[in-house]
Design a protein around this motif. Structure first.
Motif, PDB file in Angstrom:
ATOM      1  N   GLN A 179      -3.079  -5.852 -10.467  1.00 53.46           N
ATOM      2  CA  GLN A 179      -2.672  -4.804 -10.108  1.00 53.46           C
ATOM      3  C   GLN A 179      -1.058  -4.620 -10.060  1.00 53.46           C
ATOM      4  O   GLN A 179      -0.451  -5.277  -9.308  1.00 53.46           O
ATOM      5  CB  GLN A 179      -3.351  -4.509  -8.763  1.00 53.46           C
ATOM      6  N   ARG A 180      -0.731  -3.337 -10.431  1.00 53.63           N
ATOM      7  CA  ARG A 180       0.781  -2.962 -10.199  1.00 53.63           C
ATOM      8  C   ARG A 180       0.915  -2.018  -9.476  1.00 53.63           C
ATOM      9  O   ARG A 180       0.455  -0.643  -9.903  1.00 53.63           O
ATOM     10  CB  ARG A 180       1.574  -3.171 -11.619  1.00 53.63           C
ATOM     11  N   ILE A 181       1.751  -1.779  -8.485  1.00 51.37           N
ATOM     12  CA  ILE A 181       2.066  -0.317  -7.495  1.00 51.37           C
ATOM     13  C   ILE A 181       3.601  -0.200  -7.775  1.00 51.37           C
ATOM     14  O   ILE A 181       4.363  -1.147  -7.609  1.00 51.37           O
ATOM     15  CB  ILE A 181       1.811  -0.850  -6.116  1.00 51.37           C
ATOM     16  N   ASN A 182       3.641   0.875  -8.606  1.00 52.45           N
ATOM     17  CA  ASN A 182       5.128   1.294  -8.753  1.00 52.45           C
ATOM     18  C   ASN A 182       5.732   2.111  -7.829  1.00 52.45           C
ATOM     19  O   ASN A 182       5.245   3.177  -7.087  1.00 52.45           O
ATOM     20  CB  ASN A 182       5.374   1.954  -9.932  1.00 52.45           C
ATOM     21  N   TYR A 183       7.268   1.831  -7.403  1.00 51.92           N
ATOM     22  CA  TYR A 183       7.801   2.659  -6.423  1.00 51.92           C
ATOM     23  C   TYR A 183       9.248   3.305  -6.891  1.00 51.92           C
ATOM     24  O   TYR A 183       9.769   2.566  -7.776  1.00 51.92           O
ATOM     25  CB  TYR A 183       8.228   1.796  -4.986  1.00 51.92           C
ATOM     26  N   TRP A 184       9.496   4.349  -6.334  1.00 55.05           N
ATOM     27  CA  TRP A 184      11.019   4.911  -6.648  1.00 55.05           C
ATOM     28  C   TRP A 184      11.582   4.037  -5.331  1.00 55.05           C
ATOM     29  O   TRP A 184      11.045   4.193  -4.197  1.00 55.05           O
ATOM     30  CB  TRP A 184      11.171   6.326  -6.691  1.00 55.05           C
ATOM     31  N   VAL A 185      12.785   3.627  -5.403  1.00 53.90           N
ATOM     32  CA  VAL A 185      13.530   2.795  -4.591  1.00 53.90           C
ATOM     33  C   VAL A 185      14.144   3.620  -3.388  1.00 53.90           C
ATOM     34  O   VAL A 185      14.482   4.743  -3.864  1.00 53.90           O
ATOM     35  CB  VAL A 185      14.758   2.002  -5.339  1.00 53.90           C
ATOM     36  N   GLY A 186      13.823   3.135  -2.302  1.00 51.52           N
ATOM     37  CA  GLY A 186      14.475   3.864  -1.107  1.00 51.52           C
ATOM     38  C   GLY A 186      15.766   3.984  -1.092  1.00 51.52           C
ATOM     39  O   GLY A 186      16.656   3.249  -1.908  1.00 51.52           O
ATOM     40  N   PRO A 187      16.577   5.184  -0.512  1.00 47.83           N
ATOM     41  CA  PRO A 187      18.019   5.021  -0.446  1.00 47.83           C
ATOM     42  C   PRO A 187      18.930   4.111  -0.321  1.00 47.83           C
ATOM     43  O   PRO A 187      19.990   3.755  -0.797  1.00 47.83           O
ATOM     44  CB  PRO A 187      18.288   6.417   0.364  1.00 47.83           C
ATOM     45  N   LEU A 188      18.575   3.145   0.727  1.00 49.03           N
ATOM     46  CA  LEU A 188      19.330   2.051   1.211  1.00 49.03           C
ATOM     47  C   LEU A 188      19.548   1.128   0.069  1.00 49.03           C
ATOM     48  O   LEU A 188      20.456   0.320  -0.008  1.00 49.03           O
ATOM     49  CB  LEU A 188      18.529   1.591   2.492  1.00 49.03           C
ATOM     50  N   TYR A 189      18.593   1.010  -0.787  1.00 52.43           N
ATOM     51  CA  TYR A 189      18.610  -0.089  -1.808  1.00 52.43           C
ATOM     52  C   TYR A 189      18.830   0.463  -3.334  1.00 52.43           C
ATOM     53  O   TYR A 189      18.838  -0.189  -4.165  1.00 52.43           O
ATOM     54  CB  TYR A 189      17.072  -0.754  -1.814  1.00 52.43           C
ATOM     55  N   ALA A 190      19.146   1.738  -3.365  1.00 49.60           N
ATOM     56  CA  ALA A 190      19.238   2.395  -4.538  1.00 49.60           C
ATOM     57  C   ALA A 190      20.744   1.944  -5.189  1.00 49.60           C
ATOM     58  O   ALA A 190      21.550   1.726  -4.335  1.00 49.60           O
ATOM     59  CB  ALA A 190      19.256   3.960  -4.691  1.00 49.60           C
ATOM     60  N   GLY A 191      20.863   2.151  -6.413  1.00 54.08           N
ATOM     61  CA  GLY A 191      22.114   1.424  -7.023  1.00 54.08           C
ATOM     62  C   GLY A 191      21.785   0.441  -7.943  1.00 54.08           C
ATOM     63  O   GLY A 191      21.689   0.394  -9.045  1.00 54.08           O
ATOM     64  N   PRO A 192      21.671  -0.850  -7.200  1.00 54.50           N
ATOM     65  CA  PRO A 192      21.305  -2.147  -7.948  1.00 54.50           C
ATOM     66  C   PRO A 192      19.952  -1.974  -8.655  1.00 54.50           C
ATOM     67  O   PRO A 192      19.600  -2.542  -9.757  1.00 54.50           O
ATOM     68  CB  PRO A 192      21.298  -3.065  -6.820  1.00 54.50           C
ATOM     69  N   VAL A 193      19.165  -1.030  -8.061  1.00 55.60           N
ATOM     70  CA  VAL A 193      17.685  -1.004  -8.501  1.00 55.60           C
ATOM     71  C   VAL A 193      17.300   0.541  -8.450  1.00 55.60           C
ATOM     72  O   VAL A 193      17.691   1.149  -7.647  1.00 55.60           O
ATOM     73  CB  VAL A 193      16.861  -1.803  -7.846  1.00 55.60           C
ATOM     74  N   THR A 194      16.520   0.879  -9.674  1.00 61.17           N
ATOM     75  CA  THR A 194      16.018   2.308  -9.407  1.00 61.17           C
ATOM     76  C   THR A 194      14.545   2.253  -9.558  1.00 61.17           C
ATOM     77  O   THR A 194      13.823   3.269  -9.112  1.00 61.17           O
ATOM     78  CB  THR A 194      16.332   2.935 -10.984  1.00 61.17           C
ATOM     79  N   GLU A 195      13.808   1.251  -9.846  1.00 56.44           N
ATOM     80  CA  GLU A 195      12.331   1.180  -9.609  1.00 56.44           C
ATOM     81  C   GLU A 195      12.022  -0.254  -9.284  1.00 56.44           C
ATOM     82  O   GLU A 195      12.480  -1.186  -9.380  1.00 56.44           O
ATOM     83  CB  GLU A 195      11.741   1.308 -10.963  1.00 56.44           C
ATOM     84  N   LEU A 196      10.860  -0.253  -8.457  1.00 61.63           N
ATOM     85  CA  LEU A 196      10.225  -1.622  -7.931  1.00 61.63           C
ATOM     86  C   LEU A 196       8.874  -1.447  -8.394  1.00 61.63           C
ATOM     87  O   LEU A 196       8.062  -0.554  -8.060  1.00 61.63           O
ATOM     88  CB  LEU A 196      10.507  -1.870  -6.530  1.00 61.63           C
ATOM     89  N   GLU A 197       8.305  -2.469  -8.658  1.00 68.74           N
ATOM     90  CA  GLU A 197       7.076  -3.045  -8.924  1.00 68.74           C
ATOM     91  C   GLU A 197       6.558  -3.929  -8.049  1.00 68.74           C
ATOM     92  O   GLU A 197       7.182  -5.039  -7.919  1.00 68.74           O
ATOM     93  CB  GLU A 197       6.653  -3.415 -10.462  1.00 68.74           C
ATOM     94  N   LEU A 198       5.380  -3.816  -7.112  1.00 71.00           N
ATOM     95  CA  LEU A 198       4.892  -4.436  -6.348  1.00 71.00           C
ATOM     96  C   LEU A 198       3.336  -5.099  -6.969  1.00 71.00           C
ATOM     97  O   LEU A 198       2.587  -4.261  -7.427  1.00 71.00           O
ATOM     98  CB  LEU A 198       4.548  -3.928  -4.845  1.00 71.00           C
ATOM     99  N   ILE A 199       3.337  -6.393  -6.691  1.00 73.61           N
ATOM    100  CA  ILE A 199       2.197  -7.209  -7.223  1.00 73.61           C
ATOM    101  C   ILE A 199       1.600  -7.887  -6.157  1.00 73.61           C
ATOM    102  O   ILE A 199       2.141  -8.797  -5.774  1.00 73.61           O
ATOM    103  CB  ILE A 199       2.417  -7.974  -8.516  1.00 73.61           C
ATOM    104  N   PHE A 200       0.493  -7.952  -5.854  1.00 77.42           N
ATOM    105  CA  PHE A 200      -0.166  -8.694  -4.909  1.00 77.42           C
ATOM    106  C   PHE A 200      -1.190  -9.862  -5.808  1.00 77.42           C
ATOM    107  O   PHE A 200      -1.786  -9.469  -6.514  1.00 77.42           O
ATOM    108  CB  PHE A 200      -1.136  -7.989  -3.894  1.00 77.42           C
ATOM    109  N   VAL A 201      -1.100 -11.156  -5.167  1.00 81.11           N
ATOM    110  CA  VAL A 201      -1.914 -12.080  -5.859  1.00 81.11           C
ATOM    111  C   VAL A 201      -2.438 -12.846  -4.609  1.00 81.11           C
ATOM    112  O   VAL A 201      -1.650 -13.479  -3.759  1.00 81.11           O
ATOM    113  CB  VAL A 201      -1.314 -12.914  -6.744  1.00 81.11           C
TER     114      VAL A 201
END
Length: 307
Positions: A179-201
């Motif tokens: 499973q992949r859960i995709n996020y737009w990055v929160g304002p505090l972390y924006a700049g270095p990263v635009t998107e985050l994919e979260l994977i649980f195993v």
């Protein structure tokens, strides 16, 4: 609350398959209780086996191929027997769900288009009769719930969620999908990263959290990805400061991502935080294929802030 699925009568045998799930709301690692009832028509019906499978819509490994329904887990619940003409036979089950079962519900709300169904397969004289699917609502494990809630607190916005075919290199998986859960990055972390994919195993002892960072500059034709992995134990999930823990994971992963970027001028590190944090909790050394980055020089594995 009960959910049922009823197949149309088999044209060859007249057999009807009725599957009832006692409680469709469940979690990974639990058992899903229910009953399969077979009703014969005018003749005796020999049944080879009854199997239950979990079904979901999966993105293929090849992005050019369409999404398709995939059975990602199956278990037998009965062997061979005969249903006499005009009679019925019921088989109770308690289907064990894999610890990696995808989460489809968070906070009582479906995770976008994610759906999971239970399908009944009955072997009839060399043929397979597959009954109607019954919906199953998979709620997160406590540790998964805390991570998802912490990301919301830290300003991340859910973008999309889905199942991906294939296994992650270096990760101990039992299912052929993840499973992949995709996020737009929160304002505090924006700049270095635009998107985050979260994977649980998950497994019976712990939850592995994989953070897949992406930074795209479409006008410049630049893309840069990196992957970091962290692990937490189920046993003490209720005793943690999850916002601070996840914030620490994010800053460690983002700084590793920025440090390995081929274009460091747009991948500045995170130096401040809205939350007092501590070092990430027990980072996991990466397996082969997950230790480096795409778009820049890889970083070797090992413990510490980056994994």
């Amino acid at each position: 609350m009960r959910f049922t699925g009823v197949s149309p009568g088999s044209g060859a045998t007249g057999l009807t398959v009725h599957t009832c799930v006692t409680n469709p709301s469940t979690r990974p690692g639990l058992r899903l209780p229910g009953r399969v009832t077979l009703t014969a028509g005018s003749t005796d019906v020999p049944v080879g086996h009854i199997r239950l499978g979990l079904i979901g819509t999966v993105e293929p490994e090849d992005p050019d191929q369409p999404r398709r329904l995939v059975q990602f887990h199956q278990a037998a619940v009965a062997g061979g027997f005969v249903v006499p003409a005009g009679r019925r036979r019921s088989v109770a089950f308690a289907l064990p769900l894999p610890w990696e079962t995808p989460v489809t519900i968070f906070g009582g709300v479906p995770l976008l288009s994610l759906r999971t169904g239970l399908r009944t397969e009955v072997a009839l004289d060399g043929l397979l009769d597959q009954g109607a699917m019954v919906p199953v609502f998979v709620h997160p494990l406590p540790a998964q719930q805390h991570v998802l809630a912490a990301l919301g607190t830290l300003g991340f916005t859910l973008r999309q969620a889905g199942l991906q075919a294939g296994r992650l290199p270096g990760v101990a998986q039992t299912l052929p999908v993840h499973q992949r859960i995709n996020y737009w990055v929160g304002p505090l972390y924006a700049g270095p990263v635009t998107e985050l994919e979260l994977i649980f195993v998950a497994d019976p002892a712990a939850l592995e959290v994989i953070l897949w960072m992406d930074r795209r500059l479409s006008l410049a034709g630049v893309t840069h990805q990196s992957i970091s992995r962290f692990k937490v134990w189920h046993v003490d999930s209720g005793q943690r400061d999850w916002v601070n823990l996840v914030d620490g994971w994010l800053r460690a992963a983002i700084n590793r991502h920025a440090g390995a970027a081929a274009h460091a001028d747009w991948s500045a590190q995170i130096t401040g935080s809205a939350h007092v944090s501590r070092p990430p909790d027990r980072p996991v050394a990466p397996g082969e294929g997950l230790g480096g980055t795409a778009g820049g020089a890889g970083i070797g594995g090992g413990s510490g802030d980056g994994t």
